[in-house]
Design a protein around this motif. Structure first.
Motif, short mmCIF file in Angstrom:
data_model
loop_
_atom_site.label_atom_id
_atom_site.label_comp_id
_atom_site.label_asym_id
_atom_site.label_seq_id
_atom_site.Cartn_x
_atom_site.Cartn_y
_atom_site.Cartn_z
N ALA A 260 0.82 -1.22 0.00
CA ALA A 260 0.00 0.00 0.00
C ALA A 260 0.85 1.26 0.00
O ALA A 260 0.31 2.37 0.04
CB ALA A 260 -0.93 0.00 1.21
N THR A 261 2.16 1.12 -0.02
CA THR A 261 3.08 2.26 0.01
C THR A 261 3.80 2.38 -1.34
O THR A 261 3.75 1.45 -2.15
CB THR A 261 4.15 2.08 1.12
OG1 THR A 261 5.03 1.01 0.74
CG2 THR A 261 3.49 1.74 2.45
N PRO A 262 4.51 3.48 -1.57
CA PRO A 262 5.28 3.61 -2.81
C PRO A 262 6.64 2.90 -2.76
O PRO A 262 7.51 3.21 -3.57
CB PRO A 262 5.50 5.13 -2.93
CG PRO A 262 4.69 5.77 -1.87
CD PRO A 262 4.47 4.74 -0.81
N VAL A 263 6.82 1.95 -1.85
CA VAL A 263 8.12 1.29 -1.71
C VAL A 263 8.54 0.62 -3.02
O VAL A 263 9.70 0.71 -3.44
CB VAL A 263 8.09 0.27 -0.56
CG1 VAL A 263 9.29 -0.68 -0.65
CG2 VAL A 263 8.13 0.99 0.78
N GLY A 264 7.60 -0.06 -3.69
CA GLY A 264 7.93 -0.74 -4.94
C GLY A 264 8.44 0.24 -5.99
O GLY A 264 9.45 0.00 -6.66
N THR B 134 2.12 4.08 7.79
CA THR B 134 1.35 5.14 8.45
C THR B 134 2.19 6.37 8.78
O THR B 134 1.76 7.51 8.57
CB THR B 134 0.70 4.61 9.74
OG1 THR B 134 1.72 4.01 10.58
CG2 THR B 134 -0.36 3.58 9.43
N VAL B 135 3.39 6.16 9.31
CA VAL B 135 4.21 7.28 9.79
C VAL B 135 5.08 7.86 8.68
O VAL B 135 5.15 9.08 8.50
CB VAL B 135 5.09 6.83 10.98
CG1 VAL B 135 5.99 7.98 11.43
CG2 VAL B 135 4.23 6.34 12.13
N LEU C 153 -2.01 5.12 4.58
CA LEU C 153 -3.08 4.24 5.08
C LEU C 153 -4.23 5.05 5.67
O LEU C 153 -4.07 5.75 6.67
CB LEU C 153 -2.54 3.29 6.15
CG LEU C 153 -1.90 1.97 5.71
CD1 LEU C 153 -1.66 1.07 6.92
CD2 LEU C 153 -2.74 1.25 4.69
N SER C 154 -5.38 4.98 5.02
CA SER C 154 -6.60 5.50 5.62
C SER C 154 -7.26 4.36 6.40
O SER C 154 -6.85 3.19 6.29
CB SER C 154 -7.55 5.98 4.52
OG SER C 154 -7.92 4.89 3.69
N LEU D 257 -8.70 -1.40 6.76
CA LEU D 257 -9.69 -2.48 6.86
C LEU D 257 -9.63 -3.39 5.64
O LEU D 257 -9.78 -4.61 5.76
CB LEU D 257 -11.09 -1.89 7.02
CG LEU D 257 -11.35 -1.16 8.36
CD1 LEU D 257 -12.74 -0.53 8.36
CD2 LEU D 257 -11.23 -2.14 9.53
N GLU D 258 -9.40 -2.79 4.46
CA GLU D 258 -9.27 -3.61 3.24
C GLU D 258 -8.07 -4.55 3.34
O GLU D 258 -8.14 -5.73 2.97
CB GLU D 258 -9.11 -2.70 2.02
CG GLU D 258 -10.38 -1.99 1.61
CD GLU D 258 -10.15 -1.05 0.43
OE1 GLU D 258 -8.99 -0.99 -0.05
OE2 GLU D 258 -11.11 -0.39 -0.01
N ILE D 259 -6.94 -4.03 3.84
CA ILE D 259 -5.73 -4.84 3.99
C ILE D 259 -5.96 -5.97 4.98
O ILE D 259 -5.57 -7.13 4.73
CB ILE D 259 -4.54 -3.95 4.42
CG1 ILE D 259 -4.08 -3.09 3.25
CG2 ILE D 259 -3.37 -4.81 4.93
CD1 ILE D 259 -3.02 -2.07 3.62
#
Length: 430
Positions: free
Chosen positions: A73-77, A258-259, A264-265, A270-272
């Motif tokens: 869910a992050t831009p890590v990729g 999150t930090v 993450l909303s 909840l979806e994750i």
């Protein structure tokens, strides 16, 4: 023996009719136990399922899946790919090679093959197509490299194999490092020589990056690298079990999402969580039901009879081993990775041990087989994952693009099959 043939045919028929694999395994195993033990089957079957799932090491499975979903869910990729591009842009075919490097790194922080294909593919493929790379090279490099997540620790397939075979998950993680690096290098070398022979497939990128830009690109990935060190370091140092390290990884990934990235909303969280429960539940159901089927096979001595038959033959051990590897590759084309591990391990592991091979080594080459399975039709999930994030590519194009890379993967598999010490020397040092 006729009852066993009936049970095996029932399993094949149910899978062929499209029944979920856990139901096919559980029902066929229950029928087999009933034919062998009568009404006692209704006692044996639940005991088998509960006994298989009542394992502390299996706690690592949903936690590593959760860790991968948080990072997905992050831009890590995207950050990993951009960093790889800046460090490797001096190479011909650097974008495709960067896809391999980014997928390997993302695999080390997620352990989930599909997540790597989606995260890297959604960024890398459009960039390669925009800069004139051939569609075949763009798709093939991403879809094959995504499978590295299965081999580079923390690896979900290693956790499953460890639960089924009782081999140490920590040893499997260590054993996967060398094959993972070798496979990543083999894919990169194939891309390099392919574009040297066919320059039109990868036009030279004229961008030049300063050393400052290269080091600044690491600013968005250092936390992911630190997470890998924390998870694997805690396992290898003996400070934590794989399950405890998975908890560290899930918490660390949550903090990164999150930090650090603030991606993450509450709705996304909840979806994750729902996705993690769904995926983990499906895998655990397959593992539990496969134990029912495996216990039936052990009850009627199928693994022992197979071992006795093959070891008594005139075939040399390497020939038997080659037959087993080809069989696994073929099964991987029609059976998903999790099912292949839990169904074949109880049958093949006694044979492998009777031939004098190490169960740890077999786990590693089994996962190498699975890497081929996830990029071969009709159930190669990586193929469909790339199609989902890159709708400009047809599924036929993706399948054709993967075939040369599958050949490279098979050659690497044969390397570790013929020279088992290559994958065992690093665990031997620990």
């Amino acid at each position: 023996m006729s009852d066993t043939v009936i049970v095996l045919l029932a399993l094949v028929a149910l899978i062929g009719l499209g029944m979920p694999i856990f139901l096919a395994l559980g029902f066929s195993g229950l029928v087999g136990l009933y034919l062998a033990k009568g009404s006692l089957a209704f006692f044996f079957a639940p005991s088998s399922l509960f006994g298989q799932l009542n394992s502390f090491e299996l706690i690592a499975l949903p936690l590593f899946v959760l860790m991968g979903n948080f990072l997905g869910a992050t831009p890590v990729g995207a950050s990993l790919f951009q960093a790889a591009v800046r460090w490797l842009n001096w190479l011909r075919g650097s974008l495709a090679i960067s896809s391999v490097g980014a997928s390997a790194m993302f695999g080390a922080v997620s352990g989930v093959s599909l997540a790597g294909v989606a995260a890297v593919g959604s960024i890398a493929v459009p960039q390669m197509l925009e800069r004139g790379y051939s569609r075949s090279l763009a798709a093939g490099s991403v879809v094959s490299a995504g499978a590295l997540a299965m081999l580079i620790p923390p690896s979900v397939p290693f956790i499953i194999y460890g639960a089924v075979s009782s081999v140490s998950v920590a040893d499997l993680f260590i054993g996967g490092i060398v094959p993972g690096i070798v496979l990543a290098l083999a894919l990169s070398l194939y891309i390099y020589f392919r574009v040297r022979l066919n320059p039109g497939e990868a036009p030279r990128v004229e961008e030049h990056f300063t050393w400052g830009e290269r080091f600044r690109s690491l600013a968005n990935i250092w936390h992911a690298a630190l997470l890998v060190v924390a998870v694997l370091g805690s396992i290898y140092s003996g400070l934590a079990t794989p399950s405890e390290a998975a908890g560290i990884g899930a918490l660390g990934a949550l903090l990164i999402a999150t930090v650090v990235f603030r991606s993450l909303s509450w709705r996304k969280l909840l979806e994750i969580l729902a996705t993690t429960v769904r995926v983990s539940g499906a895998i655990l159901l397959i593992i539990g039901c496969a134990k029912i089927f495996g216990d039936y096979l052990n009850l009627v001595r199928v693994p022992q009879l197979l071992t006795e038959m093959l070891t008594a033959s005139t075939l040399p051990p390497w020939a038997i081993l080659l037959v087993v590897m080809v069989l696994l590759v073929l099964l991987g084309m029609i059976v998903d990775a999790v099912s292949l591990i839990v169904v074949t391990t109880p049958v093949l592991l006694p044979l492998i041990q009777a031939l004098g091979y190490d169960p740890l080594w077999f786990g590693i080459v089994l996962v190498l087989n699975l890497e081929i399975a996830v990029v071969t039709p009709p159930v190669g999930l990586n193929l469909y994952a790339l199609r989902g994030v890159c709708p400009e590519l047809s599924i036929e194009e993706i399948i054709r693009s993967a075939l040369p890379f599958v050949a490279v993967q098979f050659l690497v598999l044969m390397l570790f099959v013929l020279f088992p010490s290559l994958s065992l020397w690093l665990p031997g040092l620990m």
